[in-house]
Design an enzyme around this catalytic site. Structure first.
Site, PDB file in Angstrom:
ATOM      1  N   GLU A   1       0.836  -1.217   0.000  1.00 24.56           N
ATOM      2  CA  GLU A   1       0.000   0.000   0.000  1.00 24.56           C
ATOM      3  C   GLU A   1       0.867   1.261   0.000  1.00 24.56           C
ATOM      4  O   GLU A   1       2.084   1.197   0.208  1.00 24.56           O
ATOM      5  CB  GLU A   1      -0.926   0.009   1.218  1.00 24.56           C
ATOM      6  CG  GLU A   1      -0.186  -0.010   2.539  1.00 24.56           C
ATOM      7  CD  GLU A   1      -0.926   0.692   3.665  1.00 24.56           C
ATOM      8  OE1 GLU A   1      -1.369   1.845   3.470  1.00 24.56           O
ATOM      9  OE2 GLU A   1      -1.026   0.093   4.747  1.00 24.56           O
TER      10      GLU A   1
ATOM     11  N   LYS B   1      -5.205  10.781   0.925  1.00 25.06           N
ATOM     12  CA  LYS B   1      -5.406   9.446   1.514  1.00 25.06           C
ATOM     13  C   LYS B   1      -6.667   8.840   0.881  1.00 25.06           C
ATOM     14  O   LYS B   1      -7.755   9.390   1.011  1.00 25.06           O
ATOM     15  CB  LYS B   1      -5.557   9.577   3.030  1.00 25.06           C
ATOM     16  CG  LYS B   1      -5.810   8.255   3.739  1.00 25.06           C
ATOM     17  CD  LYS B   1      -5.826   8.426   5.256  1.00 25.06           C
ATOM     18  CE  LYS B   1      -6.478   7.226   5.932  1.00 25.06           C
ATOM     19  NZ  LYS B   1      -6.660   7.416   7.375  1.00 25.06           N
TER      20      LYS B   1
ATOM     21  N   VAL C   1      -5.495   0.326   2.959  1.00 24.83           N
ATOM     22  CA  VAL C   1      -5.672  -1.122   2.799  1.00 24.83           C
ATOM     23  C   VAL C   1      -6.880  -1.412   1.907  1.00 24.83           C
ATOM     24  O   VAL C   1      -6.810  -2.248   0.998  1.00 24.83           O
ATOM     25  CB  VAL C   1      -5.813  -1.805   4.178  1.00 24.83           C
ATOM     26  CG1 VAL C   1      -6.282  -3.254   4.035  1.00 24.83           C
ATOM     27  CG2 VAL C   1      -4.488  -1.743   4.939  1.00 24.83           C
TER      28      VAL C   1
ATOM     29  N   ASP D   1     -16.908   5.431  13.978  1.00 21.61           N
ATOM     30  CA  ASP D   1     -15.676   5.354  13.183  1.00 21.61           C
ATOM     31  C   ASP D   1     -15.178   3.908  13.080  1.00 21.61           C
ATOM     32  O   ASP D   1     -14.533   3.388  13.981  1.00 21.61           O
ATOM     33  CB  ASP D   1     -14.598   6.261  13.794  1.00 21.61           C
ATOM     34  CG  ASP D   1     -13.401   6.411  12.860  1.00 21.61           C
ATOM     35  OD1 ASP D   1     -13.311   5.650  11.880  1.00 21.61           O
ATOM     36  OD2 ASP D   1     -12.571   7.302  13.110  1.00 21.61           O
TER      37      ASP D   1
ATOM     38  N   SER E   1     -13.189   1.533  10.243  1.00 20.08           N
ATOM     39  CA  SER E   1     -12.454   1.615   8.976  1.00 20.08           C
ATOM     40  C   SER E   1     -13.117   0.778   7.894  1.00 20.08           C
ATOM     41  O   SER E   1     -13.568  -0.356   8.150  1.00 20.08           O
ATOM     42  CB  SER E   1     -11.025   1.117   9.187  1.00 20.08           C
ATOM     43  OG  SER E   1     -10.354   1.086   7.950  1.00 20.08           O
TER      44      SER E   1
ATOM     45  N   ASP F   1     -11.597  -0.679   5.755  1.00 15.78           N
ATOM     46  CA  ASP F   1     -10.740  -1.858   5.536  1.00 15.78           C
ATOM     47  C   ASP F   1     -11.504  -3.142   5.905  1.00 15.78           C
ATOM     48  O   ASP F   1     -11.347  -4.180   5.252  1.00 15.78           O
ATOM     49  CB  ASP F   1      -9.487  -1.803   6.422  1.00 15.78           C
ATOM     50  CG  ASP F   1      -8.524  -0.689   6.022  1.00 15.78           C
ATOM     51  OD1 ASP F   1      -8.754  -0.038   4.987  1.00 15.78           O
ATOM     52  OD2 ASP F   1      -7.541  -0.482   6.765  1.00 15.78           O
TER      53      ASP F   1
ATOM     54  N   LYS G   1      -3.860  -2.075  14.826  1.00 14.54           N
ATOM     55  CA  LYS G   1      -3.115  -1.160  15.687  1.00 14.54           C
ATOM     56  C   LYS G   1      -3.740  -1.049  17.059  1.00 14.54           C
ATOM     57  O   LYS G   1      -4.960  -1.026  17.185  1.00 14.54           O
ATOM     58  CB  LYS G   1      -3.095   0.223  15.037  1.00 14.54           C
ATOM     59  CG  LYS G   1      -1.807   0.470  14.292  1.00 14.54           C
ATOM     60  CD  LYS G   1      -1.946   1.644  13.393  1.00 14.54           C
ATOM     61  CE  LYS G   1      -2.687   1.191  12.175  1.00 14.54           C
ATOM     62  NZ  LYS G   1      -3.162   2.068  11.252  1.00 14.54           N
TER      63      LYS G   1
HETATM   64  N1  PSU Z   1      -0.904   0.735   9.237  1.00 18.75           N
HETATM   65  C1  PSU Z   1       0.256   1.407   9.409  1.00 18.75           C
HETATM   66  N2  PSU Z   1       0.343   2.660   8.937  1.00 18.75           N
HETATM   67  C2  PSU Z   1      -0.683   3.227   8.239  1.00 18.75           C
HETATM   68  C3  PSU Z   1      -1.899   2.501   8.048  1.00 18.75           C
HETATM   69  C4  PSU Z   1      -1.950   1.269   8.573  1.00 18.75           C
HETATM   70  O1  PSU Z   1       1.209   0.888   9.977  1.00 18.75           O
HETATM   71  O2  PSU Z   1      -0.535   4.351   7.782  1.00 18.75           O
HETATM   72  C5  PSU Z   1      -3.022   3.067   7.212  1.00 18.75           C
HETATM   73  C6  PSU Z   1      -3.494   1.956   6.257  1.00 18.75           C
HETATM   74  O3  PSU Z   1      -3.432   2.454   4.945  1.00 18.75           O
HETATM   75  C7  PSU Z   1      -4.920   1.693   6.675  1.00 18.75           C
HETATM   76  C8  PSU Z   1      -5.321   3.050   7.147  1.00 18.75           C
HETATM   77  O4  PSU Z   1      -5.725   1.198   5.644  1.00 18.75           O
HETATM   78  O5  PSU Z   1      -4.178   3.485   7.890  1.00 18.75           O
HETATM   79  C9  PSU Z   1      -6.586   3.026   7.967  1.00 18.75           C
HETATM   80  O6  PSU Z   1      -7.108   4.318   8.035  1.00 18.75           O
HETATM   81  P1  PSU Z   1      -8.569   4.550   8.663  1.00 18.75           P
HETATM   82  O7  PSU Z   1      -8.415   4.183  10.105  1.00 18.75           O
HETATM   83  O8  PSU Z   1      -8.816   6.023   8.452  1.00 18.75           O
HETATM   84  O9  PSU Z   1      -9.521   3.690   7.924  1.00 18.75           O
HETATM   85 MN    MN Z   2     -12.161   6.067   9.980  1.00 24.40          MN
END
Ligand code: PSU
Ligand code: MN
Length: 307
Positions: free
Chosen positions: A25, A87, A107, A139, A141, A143, A160
């Site tokens: 990614e 993003k 992702v 919220d 994701s 993903d 995470k």
């Molecule tokens: N994991 C990491 N660093 C990142 C991300 C994940 O170690 O930058 C990114 C990935 O691209 C993941 C995104 O899809 O964060 C998720 O963002 P959100 O929580 O806004 O969906």
């Molecule tokens: Mn989000």
């Protein structure tokens, strides 16, 4: 052929010769790490994949083209000009493509574009998931939704620790996403090698993972598989210390009214400062570890294909 897709030379060759490919990614490059660590990490990820016998396909949208495999100058652009790079999750793709903009894919968007290119394995750091306080903020994701419908196996170091991990696992269960632990029964928590939660099944070899992938898709069961790979012991950070730091970062995000797609980049950067760069080092190492496993899985998957 999809008119919005563009393959690099290396990826074109790999597709022609039926070589194993591993998708990478680009949000992690533009919005997940600072410069120059982001560029060095992106280049090293590609090298690890090549060295272990597969072909890397870093994915991003450049001038409205969905690029599968990037040239070095494109990687440098994504790493340096992060303010010009949006993003990009699934929902952003049509806008970015139509307006011929530049997008670093998360992702979800990377899985989608990888699937268009028939790539089956994708290595990342950690997936997005259900955020703390999601019952109020909603919220979650996308993903997780992508994992439920797109046929790509994603190698990550768990979700995470900034996320609500129990709710993330519940959501994945609801959506029918198989969660595997590589050589572990405990869900890895990104910066730390394990958590108190359990994955669905432990698998101990890339070949076993490849068999499960073939079986799932032969059965017509749509969607991805999440392969969780613990950060190597020597880089794993202390769970208690990280919990405090993450709580502080989340409090600061609330105080600053950080919302939506800004939250994950904000927290990653806060945590990096609060750990004096230790978290960044851990993040880089776990991504390398995932690139290696993803390569072994891709090789096992493709060799099985030929039988
Ligand atoms: N994991 C990491 N660093 C990142 C991300 C994940 O170690 O930058 C990114 C990935 O691209 C993941 C995104 O899809 O964060 C998720 O963002 P959100 O929580 O806004 O969906
Ligand atoms: Mn989000």
């Amino acid at each position: 052929m999809n008119k919005y897709l563009k393959f690099s030379k290396e990826v074109t060759e790999a597709l022609k010769n039926n070589l194993p490919l591993v998708a990478l990614e680009s949000t992690i490059i533009s919005h997940g790490m600072p410069y120059p660590e982001n560029l060095n990490t992106a280049l090293m990820c590609e090298e690890i994949i090549r060295k272990n016998g597969a072909v890397p396909a870093t994915i991003a949208i450049i001038d409205g083209m969905m690029c599968v495999g990037l040239e070095k100058d494109e990687l440098i652009y994504l790493a340096k000009e992060k303010d010009q790079v949006i993003k990009t999750s699934r929902r952003d793709i049509p806008y970015i493509v139509a307006a011929k903009l530049n997008g670093a894919t998360t992702v979800s968007a990377t899985m989608y574009i990888a699937s268009l290119a028939k790539i089956k394995v994708f290595a990342t750091g950690g997936i997005g998931g259900v955020h703390m306080g999601a019952s109020e903020t909603f919220d979650i994701s996308c993903d997780l939704e992508e994992l439920s419908k797109t046929n790509v196996a994603v190698v990550c170091a768990g979700a995470k620790a900034i996320l609500d991990l129990p709710k993330t696992l519940e959501y994945l269960e609801t959506k029918g996403v198989l969660v595997l632990g590589y050589k572990t029964k405990k869900l890895p928590a990104f910066y730390t090698k394990s958590s108190s939660l359990e994955v669905d099944y432990q698998v101990d070899s890339p070949k076993d993972i490849a068999n499960i992938m073939h079986t799932k898709w032969d059965l017509g069961l749509e969607g991805g598989i999440l392969i969780t790979n613990p950060i190597p012991d020597e880089y794993s950070l202390d769970e208690k210390k990280m919990k405090k730091i993450i709580d502080n970062a989340i409090t600061k995000a609330k105080e600053n009214n950080i919302k939506g797609k800004e939250i994950t980049p904000f927290l990653l950067s806060e945590i990096k400062d609060l750990t004096k760069g230790e978290s960044l080092k851990a993040n880089i190492e776990l991504v390398y570890n995932n690139c290696k496993l993803a390569t072994l899985v891709a090789k096992a998957y493709y060799s099985n294909d030929e039988i």
